[in-house]
Scaffold this motif. Structure first.
Motif, short mmCIF file in Angstrom:
data_model
loop_
_atom_site.label_atom_id
_atom_site.label_comp_id
_atom_site.label_asym_id
_atom_site.label_seq_id
_atom_site.Cartn_x
_atom_site.Cartn_y
_atom_site.Cartn_z
N LYS A 220 0.84 -1.19 0.00
CA LYS A 220 0.00 0.00 0.00
C LYS A 220 0.87 1.24 0.00
O LYS A 220 2.08 1.17 0.28
N SER A 221 0.27 2.37 -0.30
CA SER A 221 1.01 3.62 -0.36
C SER A 221 1.55 3.97 1.02
O SER A 221 0.86 3.80 2.03
N CYS B 37 9.67 3.62 3.85
CA CYS B 37 9.50 2.79 2.65
C CYS B 37 10.77 2.62 1.85
O CYS B 37 10.77 1.95 0.81
N GLY B 38 11.88 3.26 2.31
CA GLY B 38 13.15 3.14 1.59
C GLY B 38 13.15 3.82 0.24
O GLY B 38 13.97 3.49 -0.61
N VAL C 34 4.68 0.38 1.15
CA VAL C 34 5.04 -0.47 2.29
C VAL C 34 4.23 -1.76 2.22
O VAL C 34 3.12 -1.79 1.65
N ILE C 35 4.78 -2.80 2.77
CA ILE C 35 4.13 -4.12 2.75
C ILE C 35 3.07 -4.19 3.85
O ILE C 35 3.33 -3.84 5.01
N GLY D 1 9.65 -10.03 4.59
CA GLY D 1 9.40 -8.86 3.77
C GLY D 1 10.55 -8.42 2.89
O GLY D 1 10.41 -7.47 2.13
N ARG D 2 11.68 -9.12 2.98
CA ARG D 2 12.83 -8.70 2.17
C ARG D 2 12.73 -9.14 0.72
O ARG D 2 13.37 -8.59 -0.15
N GLY D 3 11.96 -10.20 0.47
CA GLY D 3 11.84 -10.72 -0.89
C GLY D 3 12.96 -11.67 -1.26
O GLY D 3 12.94 -12.27 -2.33
#
Length: 381
Positions: A169-170, A196-197, A202-203, A212-214
């Motif tokens: 989401k935003s 959000c880097g 953001v997740i 959450g790193r993927g």
């Protein structure tokens, strides 16, 4: 790998302020946003950043001064790559003073430069593996199976970082822009959003496997073919076997650095090999053939009559193989060591003494020349 002090253009006794000044000057000069499309500048920027990161830390600097690059290289193990993002983080912390966010070059100086899209595909890290092999393996070539620890795309979330059924989401902190403006004295600068880097998203619910790193850390085995002729310092590249890419980017490469254990028989200089071979007094004096070792088996060496200890004889084409096709092999240089007989019996001593009585100056020209040069000292004058 270049010396860190040379990379920053400073002396080994440089102060902390001198290190900072050198980094500031070079980082601004070689930053990729000022040299867009220039790969050499980007590599220089990375080198400058890792040099500064090490030398600006007193503990790391002490280790580097003592051990050099070996302080950060694990012998026989996989090492991580040093990508643009890490260098950018150091740059951001230096100019922005930390604070959880990062400043890019265009944040500080403006000029309408386009920002790097944090959601764009990014190449994975290059990895380093230091492999030690025997001298014989370097001469003949060998296959080695190695274990590599690296980051790869999470199989559970397929690299998204999101748990099943959730998404992104935003970012509420930056409103989805990935950055926000802060004031520092007379200046207003744009800072990367730490929440959000810089991605603007953001997740909602992070993946349990990768948090959450993927990406997840995995161990992989690779079988590497080492060609004949490698030497310490040789590098092999295993394309696409480095760290996994981000956001669908390609994987990095795996670089294997070769270290060859010393041989008990041969010394190497380029493609030439050197070997010491003891030869009996009789063979050295009268000449004859002796067996000598080569990397392709034993060979016959013709020793000319009158060969002196330390004299070097050559066997052409019996050296190390060249890594370049069609270049063949180097030569084997054999250093003759005339062995003086020991533990002589009375009969042997008598025979040698009798033989010595027959020698003239023509039989011992080196001794004759020595007496001529050292005559004054030998006479005590």
């Amino acid at each position: 790998m270049a010396d860190y002090y040379e990379t920053l253009g400073i002396s080994k006794g440089a102060s902390a302020d001198e290190i900072k000044k050198a980094y500031r000057k070079l980082a601004l000069k070689y930053h990729p946003d000022r040299n867009q499309g220039d790969k050499k500048a980007e590599e220089k920027f990375k080198d400058i950043s890792i040099a500064y990161e090490t030398l600006s830390n007193p503990e790391k600097r002490q280790q580097y001064d003592q051990f050099g690059h070996d302080a950060y290289t694990r012998q026989g193990g996989g090492g991580g790559g040093y990508d643009y993002q890490r260098a950018q983080d150091i740059f951001s912390q230096f100019f922005g003073g930390g604070g959880g966010g990062g400043f890019s070059f265009e944040d500080l100086f403006g000029g309408g430069r386009s920002r790097r899209d944090p959601n764009a595909p990014r190449r994975g890290d290059d990895l380093r593996y230091d492999l030690e092999i025997d001298f014989e393996d370097a001469m003949y070539g060998v296959e080695k199976t190695i274990d590599i620890t690296k980051m790869e795309k999470c199989s559970e979330c397929h690299g998204s970082g999101c748990a099943e059924g959730s998404g992104k989401k935003s970012c509420s902190r930056c409103g989805g822009s990935g950055s926000y403006t802060v004031s520092q004295g007379f200046f207003s600068v744009r800072q990367t959003c730490p929440a959000c880097g810089g991605s603007g998203q953001v997740i909602e619910k992070p993946c349990r496997s990768c948090r959450g790193r993927g990406q997840v850390q995995v161990k992989r085995q690779r079988t590497i073919r080492i060609p004949a002729g490698v030497d310490t310092g040789s590098q092999l590249r295993d394309s696409g076997q480095g760290g996994g890419g981000i956001n669908g980017g390609p994987a990095g490469d795996l670089y294997i650095f070769i270290h060859v254990r010393p041989s008990a028989v041969f010394e190497r200089d380029g493609n030439n090999l050197y070997c010491e071979v003891p030869v009996s007094f009789a063979v050295a004096a009268t000449g004859g053939a002796v067996e000598v070792p080569t990397i392709s088996g034993k060979a016959k060496l013709n020793v000319p009559a009158g060969t002196q200890s330390g004299q070097i004889l050559r066997l052409k084409g019996k050296g190390a193989p060249s890594l370049r096709r069609g270049m063949g092999r180097g030569d084997l240089h054999i250093r003759v060591i005339v062995e003086t007989p020991v533990n002589l019996s009375k009969e042997q001593k008598a025979l040698l003494e009798k033989l010595a009585e027959t020698f003239t100056e023509n039989n011992t020209p080196r001794h004759k020349e020595f007496v001529k040069r050292a005559g004054n000292f030998l006479r005590g004058e």
